[in-house]
Design a protein around this motif. Structure first.
Motif, PDB file in Angstrom:
ATOM      1  N   LEU A   1       4.614  23.395 -13.438  1.00 57.18           N
ATOM      2  CA  LEU A   1       4.474  22.066 -12.852  1.00 57.18           C
ATOM      3  C   LEU A   1       3.009  21.669 -12.750  1.00 57.18           C
ATOM      4  O   LEU A   1       2.626  20.538 -13.068  1.00 57.18           O
ATOM      5  CB  LEU A   1       5.130  22.056 -11.472  1.00 57.18           C
ATOM      6  CG  LEU A   1       5.145  20.732 -10.707  1.00 57.18           C
ATOM      7  CD1 LEU A   1       5.961  19.694 -11.454  1.00 57.18           C
ATOM      8  CD2 LEU A   1       5.704  20.923  -9.307  1.00 57.18           C
ATOM      9  N   ALA A   2       2.162  22.606 -12.325  1.00 56.02           N
ATOM     10  CA  ALA A   2       0.738  22.316 -12.201  1.00 56.02           C
ATOM     11  C   ALA A   2       0.104  22.068 -13.563  1.00 56.02           C
ATOM     12  O   ALA A   2      -0.719  21.149 -13.721  1.00 56.02           O
ATOM     13  CB  ALA A   2       0.038  23.482 -11.496  1.00 56.02           C
ATOM     14  N   ALA A   3       0.468  22.856 -14.567  1.00 52.83           N
ATOM     15  CA  ALA A   3      -0.091  22.663 -15.908  1.00 52.83           C
ATOM     16  C   ALA A   3       0.314  21.313 -16.487  1.00 52.83           C
ATOM     17  O   ALA A   3      -0.513  20.614 -17.090  1.00 52.83           O
ATOM     18  CB  ALA A   3       0.371  23.799 -16.825  1.00 52.83           C
ATOM     19  N   SER A   4       1.573  20.936 -16.303  1.00 52.03           N
ATOM     20  CA  SER A   4       2.021  19.629 -16.797  1.00 52.03           C
ATOM     21  C   SER A   4       1.266  18.498 -16.117  1.00 52.03           C
ATOM     22  O   SER A   4       0.885  17.516 -16.768  1.00 52.03           O
ATOM     23  CB  SER A   4       3.524  19.476 -16.558  1.00 52.03           C
ATOM     24  OG  SER A   4       4.261  20.477 -17.235  1.00 52.03           O
ATOM     25  N   ALA A   5       1.039  18.617 -14.814  1.00 52.53           N
ATOM     26  CA  ALA A   5       0.314  17.578 -14.085  1.00 52.53           C
ATOM     27  C   ALA A   5      -1.133  17.496 -14.536  1.00 52.53           C
ATOM     28  O   ALA A   5      -1.684  16.396 -14.707  1.00 52.53           O
ATOM     29  CB  ALA A   5       0.386  17.850 -12.579  1.00 52.53           C
ATOM     30  N   LEU A   6      -1.772  18.651 -14.758  1.00 51.68           N
ATOM     31  CA  LEU A   6      -3.159  18.661 -15.196  1.00 51.68           C
ATOM     32  C   LEU A   6      -3.313  18.025 -16.579  1.00 51.68           C
ATOM     33  O   LEU A   6      -4.328  17.393 -16.875  1.00 51.68           O
ATOM     34  CB  LEU A   6      -3.699  20.091 -15.220  1.00 51.68           C
ATOM     35  CG  LEU A   6      -3.949  20.736 -13.852  1.00 51.68           C
ATOM     36  CD1 LEU A   6      -4.308  22.199 -14.016  1.00 51.68           C
ATOM     37  CD2 LEU A   6      -5.052  19.989 -13.115  1.00 51.68           C
ATOM     38  N   ILE A   7      -2.320  18.206 -17.427  1.00 49.91           N
ATOM     39  CA  ILE A   7      -2.371  17.597 -18.758  1.00 49.91           C
ATOM     40  C   ILE A   7      -2.106  16.094 -18.683  1.00 49.91           C
ATOM     41  O   ILE A   7      -2.751  15.301 -19.378  1.00 49.91           O
ATOM     42  CB  ILE A   7      -1.348  18.269 -19.689  1.00 49.91           C
ATOM     43  CG1 ILE A   7      -1.738  19.734 -19.938  1.00 49.91           C
ATOM     44  CG2 ILE A   7      -1.233  17.526 -21.012  1.00 49.91           C
ATOM     45  CD1 ILE A   7      -0.704  20.521 -20.712  1.00 49.91           C
ATOM     46  N   ALA A   8      -1.198  15.689 -17.821  1.00 54.56           N
ATOM     47  CA  ALA A   8      -0.762  14.291 -17.801  1.00 54.56           C
ATOM     48  C   ALA A   8      -1.748  13.370 -17.098  1.00 54.56           C
ATOM     49  O   ALA A   8      -1.953  12.230 -17.547  1.00 54.56           O
ATOM     50  CB  ALA A   8       0.611  14.190 -17.134  1.00 54.56           C
TER      51      ALA A   8
ATOM     52  N   ALA B   1      -5.558  11.536 -26.694  1.00 57.66           N
ATOM     53  CA  ALA B   1      -4.133  11.850 -26.860  1.00 57.66           C
ATOM     54  C   ALA B   1      -3.903  12.754 -28.059  1.00 57.66           C
ATOM     55  O   ALA B   1      -3.095  13.687 -28.005  1.00 57.66           O
ATOM     56  CB  ALA B   1      -3.332  10.560 -27.000  1.00 57.66           C
ATOM     57  N   ALA B   2      -4.608  12.501 -29.172  1.00 57.42           N
ATOM     58  CA  ALA B   2      -4.437  13.329 -30.360  1.00 57.42           C
ATOM     59  C   ALA B   2      -4.930  14.750 -30.132  1.00 57.42           C
ATOM     60  O   ALA B   2      -4.278  15.724 -30.536  1.00 57.42           O
ATOM     61  CB  ALA B   2      -5.177  12.686 -31.537  1.00 57.42           C
ATOM     62  N   VAL B   3      -6.080  14.892 -29.484  1.00 62.38           N
ATOM     63  CA  VAL B   3      -6.607  16.232 -29.192  1.00 62.38           C
ATOM     64  C   VAL B   3      -5.668  16.984 -28.248  1.00 62.38           C
ATOM     65  O   VAL B   3      -5.361  18.171 -28.465  1.00 62.38           O
ATOM     66  CB  VAL B   3      -8.015  16.122 -28.585  1.00 62.38           C
ATOM     67  CG1 VAL B   3      -8.485  17.477 -28.081  1.00 62.38           C
ATOM     68  CG2 VAL B   3      -8.997  15.576 -29.617  1.00 62.38           C
ATOM     69  N   ALA B   4      -5.189  16.322 -27.204  1.00 63.29           N
ATOM     70  CA  ALA B   4      -4.277  16.967 -26.268  1.00 63.29           C
ATOM     71  C   ALA B   4      -2.984  17.378 -26.957  1.00 63.29           C
ATOM     72  O   ALA B   4      -2.473  18.490 -26.740  1.00 63.29           O
ATOM     73  CB  ALA B   4      -3.975  16.027 -25.104  1.00 63.29           C
ATOM     74  N   LEU B   5      -2.449  16.528 -27.822  1.00 60.59           N
ATOM     75  CA  LEU B   5      -1.200  16.836 -28.517  1.00 60.59           C
ATOM     76  C   LEU B   5      -1.377  18.013 -29.464  1.00 60.59           C
ATOM     77  O   LEU B   5      -0.498  18.882 -29.564  1.00 60.59           O
ATOM     78  CB  LEU B   5      -0.718  15.605 -29.278  1.00 60.59           C
ATOM     79  CG  LEU B   5       0.653  15.709 -29.963  1.00 60.59           C
ATOM     80  CD1 LEU B   5       1.737  16.006 -28.941  1.00 60.59           C
ATOM     81  CD2 LEU B   5       0.975  14.420 -30.711  1.00 60.59           C
ATOM     82  N   ALA B   6      -2.512  18.075 -30.151  1.00 54.15           N
ATOM     83  CA  ALA B   6      -2.763  19.188 -31.063  1.00 54.15           C
ATOM     84  C   ALA B   6      -2.876  20.511 -30.303  1.00 54.15           C
ATOM     85  O   ALA B   6      -2.332  21.540 -30.738  1.00 54.15           O
ATOM     86  CB  ALA B   6      -4.041  18.923 -31.860  1.00 54.15           C
ATOM     87  N   LEU B   7      -3.556  20.500 -29.177  1.00 56.56           N
ATOM     88  CA  LEU B   7      -3.676  21.723 -28.380  1.00 56.56           C
ATOM     89  C   LEU B   7      -2.351  22.121 -27.743  1.00 56.56           C
ATOM     90  O   LEU B   7      -2.056  23.315 -27.574  1.00 56.56           O
ATOM     91  CB  LEU B   7      -4.743  21.529 -27.299  1.00 56.56           C
ATOM     92  CG  LEU B   7      -6.177  21.321 -27.816  1.00 56.56           C
ATOM     93  CD1 LEU B   7      -7.115  21.001 -26.656  1.00 56.56           C
ATOM     94  CD2 LEU B   7      -6.662  22.557 -28.565  1.00 56.56           C
ATOM     95  N   GLU B   8      -1.529  21.139 -27.384  1.00 54.15           N
ATOM     96  CA  GLU B   8      -0.219  21.431 -26.803  1.00 54.15           C
ATOM     97  C   GLU B   8       0.687  22.123 -27.812  1.00 54.15           C
ATOM     98  O   GLU B   8       1.509  22.973 -27.423  1.00 54.15           O
ATOM     99  CB  GLU B   8       0.433  20.137 -26.328  1.00 54.15           C
ATOM    100  CG  GLU B   8      -0.225  19.542 -25.100  1.00 54.15           C
ATOM    101  CD  GLU B   8       0.186  18.111 -24.869  1.00 54.15           C
ATOM    102  OE1 GLU B   8      -0.399  17.477 -23.984  1.00 54.15           O
ATOM    103  OE2 GLU B   8       1.101  17.619 -25.582  1.00 54.15           O
TER     104      GLU B   8
ATOM    105  N   ILE C   1      -4.999  27.317 -16.149  1.00 54.67           N
ATOM    106  CA  ILE C   1      -6.299  27.161 -16.812  1.00 54.67           C
ATOM    107  C   ILE C   1      -6.120  26.556 -18.202  1.00 54.67           C
ATOM    108  O   ILE C   1      -6.939  25.730 -18.646  1.00 54.67           O
ATOM    109  CB  ILE C   1      -7.013  28.524 -16.897  1.00 54.67           C
ATOM    110  CG1 ILE C   1      -7.401  28.990 -15.491  1.00 54.67           C
ATOM    111  CG2 ILE C   1      -8.246  28.447 -17.782  1.00 54.67           C
ATOM    112  CD1 ILE C   1      -7.964  30.402 -15.451  1.00 54.67           C
ATOM    113  N   ALA C   2      -5.041  26.932 -18.892  1.00 57.84           N
ATOM    114  CA  ALA C   2      -4.780  26.350 -20.210  1.00 57.84           C
ATOM    115  C   ALA C   2      -4.536  24.845 -20.093  1.00 57.84           C
ATOM    116  O   ALA C   2      -5.046  24.056 -20.905  1.00 57.84           O
ATOM    117  CB  ALA C   2      -3.572  27.033 -20.848  1.00 57.84           C
ATOM    118  N   GLY C   3      -3.758  24.430 -19.087  1.00 58.46           N
ATOM    119  CA  GLY C   3      -3.537  22.996 -18.887  1.00 58.46           C
ATOM    120  C   GLY C   3      -4.812  22.255 -18.565  1.00 58.46           C
ATOM    121  O   GLY C   3      -5.079  21.166 -19.095  1.00 58.46           O
ATOM    122  N   ALA C   4      -5.650  22.853 -17.696  1.00 54.77           N
ATOM    123  CA  ALA C   4      -6.928  22.228 -17.355  1.00 54.77           C
ATOM    124  C   ALA C   4      -7.853  22.180 -18.566  1.00 54.77           C
ATOM    125  O   ALA C   4      -8.592  21.199 -18.758  1.00 54.77           O
ATOM    126  CB  ALA C   4      -7.581  22.989 -16.208  1.00 54.77           C
ATOM    127  N   SER C   5      -7.816  23.214 -19.398  1.00 50.06           N
ATOM    128  CA  SER C   5      -8.667  23.238 -20.586  1.00 50.06           C
ATOM    129  C   SER C   5      -8.259  22.168 -21.588  1.00 50.06           C
ATOM    130  O   SER C   5      -9.117  21.529 -22.206  1.00 50.06           O
ATOM    131  CB  SER C   5      -8.609  24.626 -21.239  1.00 50.06           C
ATOM    132  OG  SER C   5      -9.026  25.628 -20.342  1.00 50.06           O
TER     133      SER C   5
END
Length: 262
Positions: free
Chosen positions: A22-29, A41-48, A236-240
């Motif tokens: 839940l925390a990782a999803s919130a940090l990404i969103a 958005a493209a960078v976040a999607l590629a890392l996801e 940390i992965a979500g924050a990164s």
């Protein structure tokens, strides 16, 4: 097993505390909600996509779970392309429809943004068991046990709705009242399902009170919810992902803070 219960998985992600997911999803969103540009958005999607490899979800299940997102994102983009803010070269202009360079760029950013926000939430929570989530909310986040257990009981009842709907449909057919009038039949069945749900909820509430779920005492938990190294790594992965997406957008000049001055 109800529909809301997920089967056991062997992936590393399935063993992580749901609170961390839940925390990782919130940090990404959150950062993606504050900006509207294609780069972040493209960078976040590629890392996801790299993160999805460790989710323990097969490709067939991945597409089965996420197809509504893949369908909704392009539809949102089409709407923005037709009715978005007009700027640059105009390609189509008819009544309220204005397709231009600006609206197309905005549509592309919106599509990537919807995918980058929605896909992690869906994929991460595919491996979440409702009981594990309740354990995490009650032990890790220290939410009131009465609220958490009540929500868990209600969530487990959701899976019975489909069975109730089928039973009502068969019962109405047996009585010969479901042969015509689809709208009228749907309204009648929906009302019957509502009444049945209220009655079941009242019985469930009484049963839980009788078993002491509402007692004002310190509750013990059968399964401990741990928040250790794996959970912190996911957070940390979500924050990164968020930090790299923001850094890429800012460094390229694409950052578009939607709450800033227009």
């Amino acid at each position: 097993m109800t529909l809301v219960e997920t089967r056991a998985r062997t992936g590393a992600m399935s063993r992580i505390n749901p609170v961390a997911k839940l925390a990782a999803s919130a940090l990404i969103a959150i950062p993606l909600i504050l900006t509207l540009d294609m780069v972040s958005a493209a960078v976040a999607l590629a890392l996801e996509c790299v993160l999805f490899l460790f989710a323990g979800v097969g490709w067939r299940e991945f597409w089965a779970r996420t197809w509504p997102v893949w369908l909704a994102a392009p539809l949102t983009g089409v709407t923005i392309a037709l009715y978005g803010e007009t700027s640059g070269r105009v390609y189509v202009e008819w009544l309220l429809v204005h397709v231009s360079d600006g609206s197309l760029a905005l549509a592309g950013a919106t599509v990537l943004r919807v995918l980058a926000i929605a896909l992690p939430s869906v994929v991460l929570f595919v491996t979440v068991d409702p009981t594990d989530l309740a354990d995490g909310l009650g032990q890790t986040m220290r939410l009131p046990a009465r609220f958490v257990l009540g929500a868990l009981a209600g969530l487990r009842m959701v899976g019975l709705f489909l069975d109730d709907w089928r039973a009502l449909e068969l019962a109405r057919r047996a009585r010969g009242v479901a042969d015509r009038g689809r709208i009228r039949r749907f309204v009648g069945m929906a009302f019957a399902l509502l009444v049945l749900s209220i009655r079941r909820g009242a019985k469930l509430s009484t049963a839980m009170e009788a078993r002491g779920f509402g007692a004002p005492v310190q509750r013990t938990w059968a399964r401990p919810a741990r928040f250790g190294r794996q959970e912190w790594m996911l957070v940390i992965a979500g924050a990164s992902i968020s930090a790299l997406a923001i850094l890429a957008a800012v460094s390229t000049g694409a950052w578009n803070f939607i709450l800033g001055p227009s």
